[in-house]
Design a protein around this motif. Structure first.
Motif, PDB file in Angstrom:
ATOM      1  N   GLU A 167       0.805  -1.228   0.000  1.00 22.51           N
ATOM      2  CA  GLU A 167       0.000   0.000   0.000  1.00 22.51           C
ATOM      3  C   GLU A 167       0.835   1.274   0.000  1.00 22.51           C
ATOM      4  O   GLU A 167       0.426   2.286   0.576  1.00 22.51           O
ATOM      5  CB  GLU A 167      -0.931  -0.007   1.207  1.00 22.51           C
ATOM      6  N   GLY A 168       2.007   1.254  -0.645  1.00 22.85           N
ATOM      7  CA  GLY A 168       2.824   2.475  -0.704  1.00 22.85           C
ATOM      8  C   GLY A 168       2.088   3.541  -1.513  1.00 22.85           C
ATOM      9  O   GLY A 168       1.475   3.241  -2.532  1.00 22.85           O
ATOM     10  N   HIS A 169       2.115   4.766  -1.032  1.00 26.83           N
ATOM     11  CA  HIS A 169       1.411   5.803  -1.787  1.00 26.83           C
ATOM     12  C   HIS A 169       2.010   7.182  -1.523  1.00 26.83           C
ATOM     13  O   HIS A 169       2.713   7.403  -0.545  1.00 26.83           O
ATOM     14  CB  HIS A 169      -0.083   5.818  -1.443  1.00 26.83           C
ATOM     15  N   ARG A 175      -5.008  12.069  -2.124  1.00 22.22           N
ATOM     16  CA  ARG A 175      -6.064  12.969  -1.620  1.00 22.22           C
ATOM     17  C   ARG A 175      -7.054  13.357  -2.715  1.00 22.22           C
ATOM     18  O   ARG A 175      -8.155  13.808  -2.423  1.00 22.22           O
ATOM     19  CB  ARG A 175      -5.425  14.242  -1.042  1.00 22.22           C
ATOM     20  N   PHE A 176      -6.677  13.220  -3.985  1.00 25.72           N
ATOM     21  CA  PHE A 176      -7.629  13.559  -5.054  1.00 25.72           C
ATOM     22  C   PHE A 176      -8.746  12.524  -5.053  1.00 25.72           C
ATOM     23  O   PHE A 176      -8.516  11.332  -4.819  1.00 25.72           O
ATOM     24  CB  PHE A 176      -6.930  13.596  -6.419  1.00 25.72           C
ATOM     25  N   SER A 177      -9.963  13.014  -5.349  1.00 26.01           N
ATOM     26  CA  SER A 177     -11.123  12.116  -5.229  1.00 26.01           C
ATOM     27  C   SER A 177     -11.984  12.197  -6.490  1.00 26.01           C
ATOM     28  O   SER A 177     -11.780  13.074  -7.354  1.00 26.01           O
ATOM     29  CB  SER A 177     -11.958  12.546  -4.025  1.00 26.01           C
ATOM     30  N   LEU A 178     -12.991  11.312  -6.517  1.00 24.22           N
ATOM     31  CA  LEU A 178     -13.939  11.356  -7.639  1.00 24.22           C
ATOM     32  C   LEU A 178     -14.650  12.711  -7.698  1.00 24.22           C
ATOM     33  O   LEU A 178     -14.997  13.187  -8.783  1.00 24.22           O
ATOM     34  CB  LEU A 178     -14.969  10.240  -7.486  1.00 24.22           C
ATOM     35  N   CYS A 197      -2.336   8.715  -8.492  1.00 26.40           N
ATOM     36  CA  CYS A 197      -3.686   8.860  -7.942  1.00 26.40           C
ATOM     37  C   CYS A 197      -4.329   7.479  -7.770  1.00 26.40           C
ATOM     38  O   CYS A 197      -3.935   6.507  -8.432  1.00 26.40           O
ATOM     39  CB  CYS A 197      -4.556   9.703  -8.871  1.00 26.40           C
ATOM     40  N   ASN A 198      -5.372   7.418  -6.931  1.00 30.17           N
ATOM     41  CA  ASN A 198      -6.048   6.146  -6.669  1.00 30.17           C
ATOM     42  C   ASN A 198      -6.700   5.585  -7.940  1.00 30.17           C
ATOM     43  O   ASN A 198      -7.072   6.351  -8.842  1.00 30.17           O
ATOM     44  CB  ASN A 198      -7.122   6.344  -5.594  1.00 30.17           C
TER      45      ASN A 198
END
Ligand code: 13P
Length: 297
Positions: A167-169, A175-178, A197-198
């Motif tokens: 889970e390295g990030h 923090r960016f989201s949909l 980004c996720n």
């Protein structure tokens, strides 16, 4: 003016100033060369300057030093680090290798020199898919960014990409989201995000690109919402003043913002802070970085 004094001292000392696309606007303006992490590594390898003043974070300056053991490399502040790079240790790489015999180890350049010394090859966000595609191995240990690992897996379903650590990030990019993607689309923008980004944000964006990829793609779009460090929009606006580039408010990497013009001036006046990488580690890490740079682009 401080910028004039920086340029005068750089010329006097035969120094080149390299800066990442995320640096403060005034630092971008004073640099000889701006780029993404791959472009900066290549420029650091090709330079003939006596001194490299590196405006970025520590792993980038370390990479420049590894490629230039005989040159002086200066990082103008001592504490510009990368939390993502610190998520992985050499012991973790060795243990993963031992439990996946025959797997290749690909490390994002956002890693320490000690970790790079354990890698078969490095990559950046601009070339991660090409680097993994170039390998004969089907199983690839990939770290430390799990979202970039996901991006590579999407492009290369024939390979098995094992994220290392799982889970390295990057604290900024996750923090960016949909909601940020939707806000951009509601404005009528093309939405571009960085591959750190996720996965849900990557899937909803119109384009996923490294900062260098954003520079290359931008001329084809009139308005962008840019899901990466906000200084990227300064870089894009300077290159393409007729287009509109919208950052997400508050999207700042505090480490990338640590270098101020005063620090660049101090670096040229005093030679502080010189980057050092232990010779054995540097030799092993150089092999992995040069293997990446040698790949056809
Ligand atoms: P680039 O490969 O686009 O330069 O990205 C570097 C980085 O550290 C992103 O957080």
């Amino acid at each position: 003016m401080i910028a004039d004094e920086i340029r005068r001292l750089a010329a006097e000392q035969g120094a080149v100033i390299l800066a990442h696309n995320y640096e403060r606007p005034e630092v971008q303006d004073v640099a000889d060369f701006l780029g993404d992490s791959l472009e900066l590594a290549i420029r650091a390898k090709e330079t003939t300057a006596d001194v490299i003043v590196f405006c970025g974070v520590d792993f980038m300056a370390e990479t420049a030093k590894i490629l230039n053991p005989g040159r002086k490399v200066i990082l103008p502040v001592q504490d510009a680090t990368c939390p993502l790079a610190e998520a992985l240790t050499p012991e973790m790489v060795r243990e993963a290798r031992a439990s996946h015999p025959g797997a290749a180890v690909v490390l994002y350049v956002n890693s320490t020199a000690e970790c790079k010394a354990e890698a078969d090859i490095t990559c950046t966000s601009a070339n991660a898919v090409d680097v993994v595609r170039s390998l004969a191995e089907d199983v690839v240990l990939f770290g430390p960014d799990a979202n970039l690992a996901h991006f590579v897996q999407q492009h290369l379903p024939e390979k098995q990409i094992v994220p290392l650590p799982p889970e390295g990030h990057c604290p900024l990019h996750v923090r960016f989201s949909l909601a940020d993607v939707e806000a951009g689309h509601a404005r009528g923008d093309t939405v571009v995000c960085h591959p750190e980004c996720n996965p849900d944000v990557q899937a909803a964006s119109d384009l996923v690109a490294s900062t260098g990829g954003m520079v290359r793609e931008a001329p084809h779009h009139a308005a962008w919402t840019v899901l990466t460090e906000e200084a990227m929009t300064y870089r894009l606006s300077c290159l393409y003043p007729e287009a509109a580039f919208h950052p997400v408010e508050g999207a700042e990497c505090e480490d990338m913002k640590k270098i101020r013009l005063e620090d660049v001036l101090h670096a040229l006046r005093t030679g502080e802070y010189e980057v050092q990488v232990e010779a054995t580690i540097a030799a092993r890490a150089r092999h992995a970085i040069e293997r990446m740079i040698a790949l056809p682009r």
